[in-house]
Motif scaffolding. Structure first.
Motif, PDB file in Angstrom:
ATOM      1  N   LEU A   1      38.561  48.105  33.000  1.00 21.05           N
ATOM      2  CA  LEU A   1      39.593  49.132  33.176  1.00 21.05           C
ATOM      3  C   LEU A   1      40.317  49.045  34.517  1.00 21.05           C
ATOM      4  O   LEU A   1      41.547  49.162  34.542  1.00 21.05           O
ATOM      5  CB  LEU A   1      38.993  50.522  32.965  1.00 21.05           C
ATOM      6  N   PRO A   2      39.637  48.839  35.635  1.00 21.64           N
ATOM      7  CA  PRO A   2      40.395  48.681  36.893  1.00 21.64           C
ATOM      8  C   PRO A   2      41.331  47.469  36.866  1.00 21.64           C
ATOM      9  O   PRO A   2      42.439  47.521  37.402  1.00 21.64           O
ATOM     10  CB  PRO A   2      39.316  48.511  37.958  1.00 21.64           C
ATOM     11  N   TRP A   3      40.894  46.384  36.228  1.00 22.54           N
ATOM     12  CA  TRP A   3      41.740  45.191  36.144  1.00 22.54           C
ATOM     13  C   TRP A   3      42.985  45.497  35.321  1.00 22.54           C
ATOM     14  O   TRP A   3      44.103  45.133  35.690  1.00 22.54           O
ATOM     15  CB  TRP A   3      40.953  44.039  35.527  1.00 22.54           C
ATOM     16  N   ILE A   4      42.790  46.152  34.170  1.00 22.58           N
ATOM     17  CA  ILE A   4      43.927  46.499  33.308  1.00 22.58           C
ATOM     18  C   ILE A   4      44.880  47.454  34.038  1.00 22.58           C
ATOM     19  O   ILE A   4      46.106  47.313  33.961  1.00 22.58           O
ATOM     20  CB  ILE A   4      43.428  47.112  31.981  1.00 22.58           C
ATOM     21  N   TYR A   5      44.321  48.413  34.762  1.00 22.05           N
ATOM     22  CA  TYR A   5      45.144  49.355  35.531  1.00 22.05           C
ATOM     23  C   TYR A   5      45.985  48.606  36.566  1.00 22.05           C
ATOM     24  O   TYR A   5      47.199  48.840  36.677  1.00 22.05           O
ATOM     25  CB  TYR A   5      44.240  50.391  36.210  1.00 22.05           C
ATOM     26  N   LYS A   6      45.363  47.694  37.311  1.00 21.05           N
ATOM     27  CA  LYS A   6      46.107  46.921  38.321  1.00 21.05           C
ATOM     28  C   LYS A   6      47.171  46.050  37.657  1.00 21.05           C
ATOM     29  O   LYS A   6      48.269  45.885  38.196  1.00 21.05           O
ATOM     30  CB  LYS A   6      45.154  46.037  39.126  1.00 21.05           C
ATOM     31  N   TYR A   7      46.849  45.469  36.496  1.00 22.14           N
ATOM     32  CA  TYR A   7      47.792  44.591  35.817  1.00 22.14           C
ATOM     33  C   TYR A   7      49.037  45.356  35.385  1.00 22.14           C
ATOM     34  O   TYR A   7      50.162  44.902  35.586  1.00 22.14           O
ATOM     35  CB  TYR A   7      47.116  43.929  34.619  1.00 22.14           C
ATOM     36  N   PHE A   8      48.856  46.528  34.774  1.00 20.31           N
ATOM     37  CA  PHE A   8      50.002  47.292  34.299  1.00 20.31           C
ATOM     38  C   PHE A   8      50.752  47.989  35.428  1.00 20.31           C
ATOM     39  O   PHE A   8      51.902  48.364  35.248  1.00 20.31           O
ATOM     40  CB  PHE A   8      49.580  48.299  33.228  1.00 20.31           C
ATOM     41  N   ARG A   9      50.120  48.174  36.572  1.00 21.67           N
ATOM     42  CA  ARG A   9      50.814  48.728  37.735  1.00 21.67           C
ATOM     43  C   ARG A   9      51.583  47.647  38.495  1.00 21.67           C
ATOM     44  O   ARG A   9      52.302  47.947  39.432  1.00 21.67           O
ATOM     45  CB  ARG A   9      49.826  49.394  38.688  1.00 21.67           C
ATOM     46  N   GLY A  10      51.406  46.373  38.105  1.00 12.90           N
ATOM     47  CA  GLY A  10      52.144  45.285  38.719  1.00 12.90           C
ATOM     48  C   GLY A  10      51.520  44.731  39.989  1.00 12.90           C
ATOM     49  O   GLY A  10      52.195  44.071  40.773  1.00 12.90           O
ATOM     50  N   ARG A  11      50.236  44.958  40.199  1.00  6.39           N
ATOM     51  CA  ARG A  11      49.586  44.485  41.426  1.00  6.39           C
ATOM     52  C   ARG A  11      49.106  43.047  41.322  1.00  6.39           C
ATOM     53  O   ARG A  11      48.549  42.524  42.278  1.00  6.39           O
ATOM     54  CB  ARG A  11      48.425  45.394  41.785  1.00  6.39           C
ATOM     55  N   HIS A  12      49.255  42.413  40.191  1.00 10.19           N
ATOM     56  CA  HIS A  12      48.911  41.008  39.978  1.00 10.19           C
ATOM     57  C   HIS A  12      47.437  40.729  40.318  1.00 10.19           C
ATOM     58  O   HIS A  12      47.134  40.048  41.291  1.00 10.19           O
ATOM     59  CB  HIS A  12      49.847  40.119  40.806  1.00 10.19           C
ATOM     60  N   PRO A  13      46.486  41.250  39.507  1.00 11.79           N
ATOM     61  CA  PRO A  13      45.069  41.012  39.801  1.00 11.79           C
ATOM     62  C   PRO A  13      44.670  39.570  39.537  1.00 11.79           C
ATOM     63  O   PRO A  13      45.428  38.790  38.938  1.00 11.79           O
ATOM     64  CB  PRO A  13      44.344  41.957  38.846  1.00 11.79           C
ATOM     65  N   LEU A  14      43.485  39.219  39.984  1.00  5.20           N
ATOM     66  CA  LEU A  14      42.968  37.867  39.836  1.00  5.20           C
ATOM     67  C   LEU A  14      42.838  37.513  38.353  1.00  5.20           C
ATOM     68  O   LEU A  14      42.268  38.272  37.573  1.00  5.20           O
ATOM     69  CB  LEU A  14      41.602  37.768  40.518  1.00  5.20           C
ATOM     70  N   GLY A  15      43.380  36.381  37.941  1.00  2.00           N
ATOM     71  CA  GLY A  15      43.291  35.928  36.564  1.00  2.00           C
ATOM     72  C   GLY A  15      44.427  36.384  35.672  1.00  2.00           C
ATOM     73  O   GLY A  15      44.362  36.214  34.456  1.00  2.00           O
ATOM     74  N   SER A  16      45.470  36.978  36.241  1.00  9.65           N
ATOM     75  CA  SER A  16      46.562  37.471  35.395  1.00  9.65           C
ATOM     76  C   SER A  16      47.619  36.398  35.129  1.00  9.65           C
ATOM     77  O   SER A  16      48.478  36.601  34.277  1.00  9.65           O
ATOM     78  CB  SER A  16      47.213  38.684  36.050  1.00  9.65           C
ATOM     79  N   ASP A  17      47.563  35.271  35.825  1.00 10.55           N
ATOM     80  CA  ASP A  17      48.564  34.214  35.608  1.00 10.55           C
ATOM     81  C   ASP A  17      48.536  33.666  34.182  1.00 10.55           C
ATOM     82  O   ASP A  17      49.596  33.521  33.564  1.00 10.55           O
ATOM     83  CB  ASP A  17      48.361  33.083  36.618  1.00 10.55           C
TER      84      ASP A  17
END
Length: 178
Positions: free
Chosen positions: A124-140
């Motif tokens: 959930l924190p990863w998904i939250y960061k991804y949709f907020r546009g913070r570009h988490p690790l592994g989103s490439d």
């Protein structure tokens, strides 16, 4: 305190090294048996047997014998245990089987719930960061896949638009009043 030149310590060190070297040489000349003890002994067949090899072989024999005895004791205990406890296991199996099945089911459920919980805690924190546009690790790789899907959908839409227009023009050619 007297002034000493920088080379003063160097001469004392070199004298000390020379004295140690000469003492070592004198000791080796005085006791040739010590040097001969360092050489491995040879047998009449010409093979070399060092004391370390003999000790290694003895260690191998002793530890191998101990492990062989322990293996025999373990096997004997297992067979005797099965002989003595088999009737008890057979008689009480109607009790143990349902209990074992219930315990297995509860263990699987507990592990499943813990796995889902761990996935939520870390996901959930990863998904939250991804949709907020913070570009988490592994989103490439996810961004790359999303762009490929979007590009393919756009190409298919354009192709359908062109092909649909082509079909409408053919319909007008066949039926001009349509």
């Amino acid at each position: 305190m007297a002034y000493r030149s920088p080379g003063h310590h160097q001469t004392r060190r070199s004298d000390r090294v020379n004295n140690i070297a000469s003492a070592t040489a004198a000791a080796s000349e005085a006791s040739p048996t010590r040097a001969s003890r360092m050489q491995p002994s040879t047998t009449s067949s010409g093979s070399v047997h060092g004391q370390g090899q003999v000790m290694g072989f003895m260690t191998l024999l002793i530890s191998g014998g101990i492990l062989l005895c322990l293996t025999g004791i373990t096997l004997t205990g297992t067979v005797l245990g099965m002989i003595f406890f088999a009737p008890l296991i057979i008689i009480s199996s109607p009790i143990w089987f349902p209990i074992g099945a219930i315990l297995l089911f509860c263990t699987v459920c507990l592990l499943w719930v813990c796995g889902i919980g761990a996935g939520l805690i870390f996901g959930l924190p990863w998904i939250y960061k991804y949709f907020r546009g913070r570009h988490p690790l592994g989103s490439d790789p996810i961004d790359h896949a999303r762009n490929r899907i979007l590009g393919t959908a756009t190409q298919m839409r354009d192709y359908a638009w062109e092909y649909g227009g082509y079909i409408q023009s053919k319909v007008k050619d066949v039926a001009p009043g349509a």
